[in-house]
Scaffold this motif. Structure first.
Motif, short mmCIF file in Angstrom:
data_model
loop_
_atom_site.label_atom_id
_atom_site.label_comp_id
_atom_site.label_asym_id
_atom_site.label_seq_id
_atom_site.Cartn_x
_atom_site.Cartn_y
_atom_site.Cartn_z
N ASN A 163 0.64 -33.90 7.89
CA ASN A 163 -0.40 -33.35 8.77
C ASN A 163 -0.35 -31.82 8.90
N PRO A 164 -0.42 -31.12 7.76
CA PRO A 164 -0.27 -29.66 7.79
C PRO A 164 -1.50 -28.95 8.35
N LYS A 165 -1.31 -27.68 8.74
CA LYS A 165 -2.43 -26.87 9.21
C LYS A 165 -3.22 -26.33 8.03
N LEU A 166 -2.49 -25.95 6.98
CA LEU A 166 -3.15 -25.46 5.76
C LEU A 166 -2.73 -26.33 4.58
N SER A 167 -3.71 -26.93 3.94
CA SER A 167 -3.44 -27.74 2.75
C SER A 167 -3.94 -27.01 1.53
N ILE A 168 -3.04 -26.78 0.59
CA ILE A 168 -3.40 -26.15 -0.67
C ILE A 168 -3.36 -27.25 -1.73
N LEU A 169 -4.49 -27.49 -2.35
CA LEU A 169 -4.58 -28.61 -3.28
C LEU A 169 -4.86 -28.09 -4.68
N GLY A 187 -10.11 -39.09 1.85
CA GLY A 187 -8.82 -38.85 2.51
C GLY A 187 -8.69 -37.39 2.93
N ILE A 188 -9.02 -36.49 2.03
CA ILE A 188 -8.93 -35.05 2.33
C ILE A 188 -9.88 -34.70 3.48
N ASN A 189 -11.07 -35.27 3.44
CA ASN A 189 -12.04 -34.99 4.51
C ASN A 189 -11.54 -35.50 5.86
N THR A 190 -10.98 -36.71 5.87
CA THR A 190 -10.50 -37.30 7.12
C THR A 190 -9.30 -36.53 7.66
N ILE A 191 -8.39 -36.17 6.76
CA ILE A 191 -7.12 -35.59 7.18
C ILE A 191 -7.25 -34.10 7.49
N ALA A 192 -7.97 -33.39 6.65
CA ALA A 192 -7.87 -31.93 6.73
C ALA A 192 -9.18 -31.17 6.84
N ALA A 193 -10.19 -31.64 6.14
CA ALA A 193 -11.36 -30.78 5.96
C ALA A 193 -12.31 -30.73 7.15
#
Ligand code: ADP
Ligand code: MG
Length: 251
Positions: A163-169, A187-193
């Protein structure tokens, strides 16, 4: 608003060769940025340097995370502050199960705080369900014999748990078939975006992932510098005209 990430005039070398040549980038909370660019332009170098990979030398410039200078901070310290990198080429760790690996990473980030096994299992199960991963996956060895798509899903599973604040993919879309791409993107949208508190840096070759994970800003990286920045429409433009057009537009 305080920027989540601020990269100022970043110059990076590896083995004496200059790769990044004065890169500037600001990501605010709630924003999704995409970096596109040809092979060898420095995309993976940027993601590795942001995370603190020791092989690279920063010869000039600074990296701020939530206003704090982290330019010389170690990888684990950056992770504790809420930075996460999904690798372009994840490595296999035979003998270590997915469940143990992810739990160890979480413990390292939480510090001494004890993570009850039961709580962790529940968390892992929930995130695996989100990414439509078979529960059997948890007992397999990390990336050992994984398909390209499975490796990418494991990267996103780690992101979901940490659950990071900044995700670099970094090229998370490569090797995914269309169904896997949709699941991973959701998943990316739910978790981070879709969070006002988080930011995402999507590094990609192709426009296709940007149909699912919508960036607010797109940047073109060429030969170690950002040559063009714009809104989502830039991806379509690049798809039609290629990277050369971006080069001449700013020349
Ligand atoms: P991208 O991810 O955009 O394809 P990279 O950041 O992986 O680009 O690579 C940028 C440049 O740095 C390339 O020219 C590559 O050959 C070079 N490079 C990357 N890693 C090393 C290394 N360990 N030693 C020497 N050159 C490297
Ligand atoms: Mg790369």
């Amino acid at each position: 608003m305080l920027a989540l990430l601020e990269v100022k005039d970043l110059h990076v070398e590896i083995d004496g060769k200059a790769i990044l040549k004065g890169l500037n980038l600001t990501i605010k909370k709630g924003e999704v940025h995409a970096i596109m660019g040809p092979n060898g332009s420095g995309k993976s170098t940027l993601s590795n340097v942001l995370m603190g990979h020791p092989s690279y030398t920063i010869t000039q410039g600074t990296i701020l995370f939530e206003g704090e200078d982290i330019t010389t901070l170690a990888v684990n310290e950056r992770a504790k502050k809420g930075m996460f990198l999904a690798f372009q080429y994840p490595t296999a760790i035979p003998g270590v199960t997915v469940a143990n690996f992810v739990r160890t990473a979480l413990k390292a980030i939480l510090g001494d705080e004890k993570q009850a096994v039961k709580t962790f299992r529940k968390l892992l199960k929930e995130k695996m369900a989100l990414l439509k991963m078979d529960i059997k996956f948890a007992t397999r060895y990390v990336n050992d014999g994984f398909s390209g798509g499975e490796k990418k899903r494991l990267e996103i599973l780690q992101m979901a748990v940490l659950n990071p604040k900044l995700s670099i993919l970094d090229e998370t879309d490569s090797g995914l078939d269309i169904d896997a791409l949709r699941i991973v993107s959701e998943g990316i949208n739910t978790i981070a975006a879709n969070s006002d508190e988080k930011g995402v840096l999507l590094i990609t070759h192709y426009q296709r992932m940007l149909d699912y994970v919508k960036p607010n800003f797109i940047h073109v990286l060429q030969d170690g510098v950002i040559t063009k920045s714009g809104g989502p429409e830039l991806a379509l433009e690049l798809e039609q005209t290629g990277y050369l057009a971006a080069e001449t537009a700013t020349a």
